[in-house]
Enzyme design. Structure first.
Site, PDB file in Angstrom:
ATOM      1  CG  HIS A 164      -5.220   1.594   1.029  1.00 29.66           C
ATOM      2  ND1 HIS A 164      -4.561   2.607   1.367  1.00 29.66           N
ATOM      3  CD2 HIS A 164      -4.521   0.424   1.144  1.00 29.66           C
ATOM      4  CE1 HIS A 164      -3.588   2.258   1.807  1.00 29.66           C
ATOM      5  NE2 HIS A 164      -3.288   0.988   1.989  1.00 29.66           N
ATOM      6  CD  GLU A 391       4.776   1.108   4.859  1.00 30.77           C
ATOM      7  OE1 GLU A 391       4.080   0.936   3.999  1.00 30.77           O
ATOM      8  OE2 GLU A 391       4.612   1.083   5.873  1.00 30.77           O
ATOM      9  CG  ASP A 415       2.970   4.101   2.284  1.00 26.66           C
ATOM     10  OD1 ASP A 415       2.557   5.028   1.708  1.00 26.66           O
ATOM     11  OD2 ASP A 415       2.431   3.317   2.990  1.00 26.66           O
ATOM     12  CB  CYS A 462       4.684  -6.830   1.344  1.00 29.71           C
ATOM     13  SG  CYS A 462       5.085  -5.255   2.389  1.00 29.71           S
TER      14      CYS A 462
HETATM   15  C1  PEP Z   1       3.173  -0.372   0.783  1.00 28.41           C
HETATM   16  O1  PEP Z   1       3.280   0.900   1.377  1.00 28.41           O
HETATM   17  O2  PEP Z   1       3.882  -0.682  -0.069  1.00 28.41           O
HETATM   18  C2  PEP Z   1       2.375  -1.412   1.425  1.00 28.41           C
HETATM   19  C3  PEP Z   1       2.532  -2.503   1.300  1.00 28.41           C
HETATM   20  O3  PEP Z   1       1.470  -0.945   2.380  1.00 28.41           O
HETATM   21  P1  PEP Z   1       0.154  -0.288   2.088  1.00 28.41           P
HETATM   22  O4  PEP Z   1       0.200  -0.368   0.741  1.00 28.41           O
HETATM   23  O5  PEP Z   1      -1.073  -1.053   2.923  1.00 28.41           O
HETATM   24  O6  PEP Z   1       0.381   1.115   2.547  1.00 28.41           O
HETATM   25 MG    MG Z   2       2.397   1.220   3.066  1.00 26.79          MG
END
Ligand code: PEP
Ligand code: MG
Length: 548
Positions: A164, A391, A415, A462
């Site tokens: 993150h 995910e 994920d 996403c």
């Molecule tokens: C992902 O896991 O691809 C996602 C878009 O969510 P995050 O990166 O916030 O876990």
């Molecule tokens: Mg994720």
């Protein structure tokens, strides 16, 4: 970024206790003033946090403790270090909220000792000219405060590509390359080349490499200046290009870069520092702000995704040995259903007050039952369109059953890759496994794409994979109907989609699925796309034929 300072030696001072006392007092005061000034500059919630830290340096009990230690012949550095360490242990002993302040106290201690030694304080430096920030790792809170005018790029030696920290940096428009282990050897002022497109860093570049990088920057300037427009393939198939956002503040930048809506609004970033669950009113204000930036457009909001590297203490603060496999995402929300109900209520109220097309989705859904639970609850609370993120491999494999109820699916490739290849996305040492080009991940994406096509349900992407232009075309070939990414990636993906038809994208998907590794898939698609782009156009070959 400087490493933490070593513990000051406990050797007797050559100065008098009074002289050491004056040094300690001056450094404590200077650090308090510096921290307070930083708070003033940052404003918002950071100001309160930094004000509290400044008070720690001014605490009279602490300076009495330092004086007592100086009387026994210690240096100011050692006395300050010991006094702060004593307070730190006391706070840890108290546990809970007070215990969490121990790291703030450590930070103040380090700053005072650095000031006494006349060396740079640990933490993000603030030189006058723009620079590439190199750190072992950076907390999300530090990343959120980075100065966009100064930080050209961020390199960390630890952390995985989809941590993150990296995502937050990209959300702010800062290029971030993480998990670059040799970066620990860089010294202040060393030149580096950071290539955002390939995620690579060149340490100690030659003159030729620097010249080539400068030429590439100029060429890219014209690509960014290319007209924006809706995402589409060469045959006119529309592939809406959406933005991943972590705050309403980032919305304007995304609109400027041509985002056709929001494919992932990460709500947990709004509440990373919150000690208690945000109220409906508090949340609604954030949601209204983001929805207002996209009138008439689709905005997909993800409910709180707590856990692993995004801990939200009000949702789950139980220590877990494997937090990525723990009570996270929808699982944590379900264990605190009122928090989920409040969030959906705030979203429904924000939707009613604005013109955009609000969709909601749940993170970390791993069973059909969880998917039904979430979509039913969201519909019951007044949300029109409710879907789930795919995910976890189990959800991809049962996508046909999930999409029978859910209104849409959005694939979180970060994920999905972590769980498919069993490689912690935060761990630099396994970063090479975190590659969404891996055919196993692509096969799962294909399962979801096929289910979406059969049931007439949208399937978005996403994860960061959508920001890789060539992979974006493959994902469309696998059935993705929209792509959502950091706004900085929109221009390159838009340009790449325009080069190929849907049939060609599907052919690339077949080529990638037939590979045995991520590297093979990437190379095979690269070769197939080169073959199309360098083939003579029909008119060219006709005229060549006429000449021969
Ligand atoms: C992902 O896991 O691809 C996602 C878009 O969510 P995050 O990166 O916030 O876990
Ligand atoms: Mg994720």
């Amino acid at each position: 970024m400087p490493d933490p300072l070593p513990e000051p030696a406990d050797s007797p001072s050559t100065l008098s206790a009074e002289e050491e006392g004056a040094r300690a007092a001056a450094s404590l005061a200077a650090v308090a003033a510096d921290i307070r000034a930083r708070g003033e500059r940052a404003g918002g919630p950071a100001k309160d946090v930094l004000e509290a830290q400044a008070f720690m340096a001014e605490d009279p009990t602490l300076s009495e403790d330092v004086t007592g230690r100086l009387a026994t012949g210690k240096t100011a550095e050692r006395a300050v270090f010991e006094a702060f360490a004593g307070f730190r242990d006391m706070l840890i002993g108290m546990g809970g909220y007070m215990g969490e302040r121990a790291t703030d106290l450590d930070d103040v201690s380090q700053r005072v000792v650095a000031h006494l030694l006349g060396v740079p304080a640990p933490g993000v430096p603030s030189p006058d000219s723009p620079f590439v920030l190199v750190a072992r790792d950076l907390a999300p809170a530090d990343t959120a405060l980075l100065d966009l005018d100064k930080v050209l790029a961020l390199i960390t030696s630890e952390g995985g590509p989809t941590s993150h920290t990296a995502i937050l940096a990209r959300d702010k428009g800062i290029v971030a390359v993480v998990g670059v282990e040799p970066a620990v050897n860089l010294k202040d002022g060393d030149p580096v080349i950071v290539d955002a497109a390939t995620g690579t860093v060149t340490l100690s570049p030659s003159d030729e490499e620097l010249a080539a990088a400068n030429a590439a920057i100029e060429a890219r300037g014209s690509a960014i200046a290319a007209p924006t427009g809706p995402g589409a393939l060469a045959d006119g198939t529309m592939i809406p290009l959406l933005a991943n956002l972590g705050s309403a503040a980032a919305a304007a930048g995304a609109v400027e870069k041509g985002a056709e809506g929001v494919g992932l609004f990460r709500t947990e970033f709004l509440f990373l520092d919150a000690k208690s669950a945000p109220t409906v009113e508090e949340q609604k204000a954030h949601y209204v702000a983001v929805l207002q930036a996209f009138p008439g457009k689709k905005v997909v909001v993800r409910v709180l995704d707590a856990g692993a590297d995004k801990p939200l203490t009000f949702l789950n603060d139980a220590p877990e040995e494997n937090p990525a496999l723990g009570l996270r995402g929808l699982r944590a929300l379900r264990a605190h259903e009122q928090i989920l109900r409040d969030q959906l209520t705030a979203l429904a109220q924000a939707d009613a007050e604005t013109e955009s097309d609000l969709w909601v989705m749940a993170p970390m859904v791993s069973t059909v039952e969880e998917s039904r639970y979430f979509t039913n609850l969201a519909h019951e609370l007044g949300l029109k369109t409710a879907g789930v993120m795919v995910e976890v491999p189990s959800s991809a494999l049962l996508a046909d059953r999930i999409l029978a109820d859910a209104d849409f699916a959005s694939i979180g490739t970060n994920d999905l890759t972590q769980y498919t290849l069993a490689a912690d996305r935060l761990l630099g040492s396994v970063a090479p496994f975190q590659d969404p080009w891996h055919p196993s991940v692509l096969r799962l994406v294909g399962e979801v794409g096929a289910a979406g096509a059969a049931l007439g349900k949208p399937v978005g992407i996403c994860g960061e994979a959508a920001a890789d232009p060539q992979l974006a075309v493959v994902l469309v070939g696998l059935g993705a109907t929209t792509l959502s990414m950091s706004p900085a990636a929109l221009a390159d993906v838009r340009a790449e989609l325009l080069k190929f038809t849907l049939d060609q994208a599907r052919a690339f998907a077949t080529v990638a699925l037939a590979a045995s590794s991520a590297a093979e898939a990437r190379a095979a698609v690269h070769a197939a796309s080169d073959a199309i782009l360098t083939a003579p156009s029909p008119t060219e070959s006709e005229s060549n034929g006429a000449r021969s």
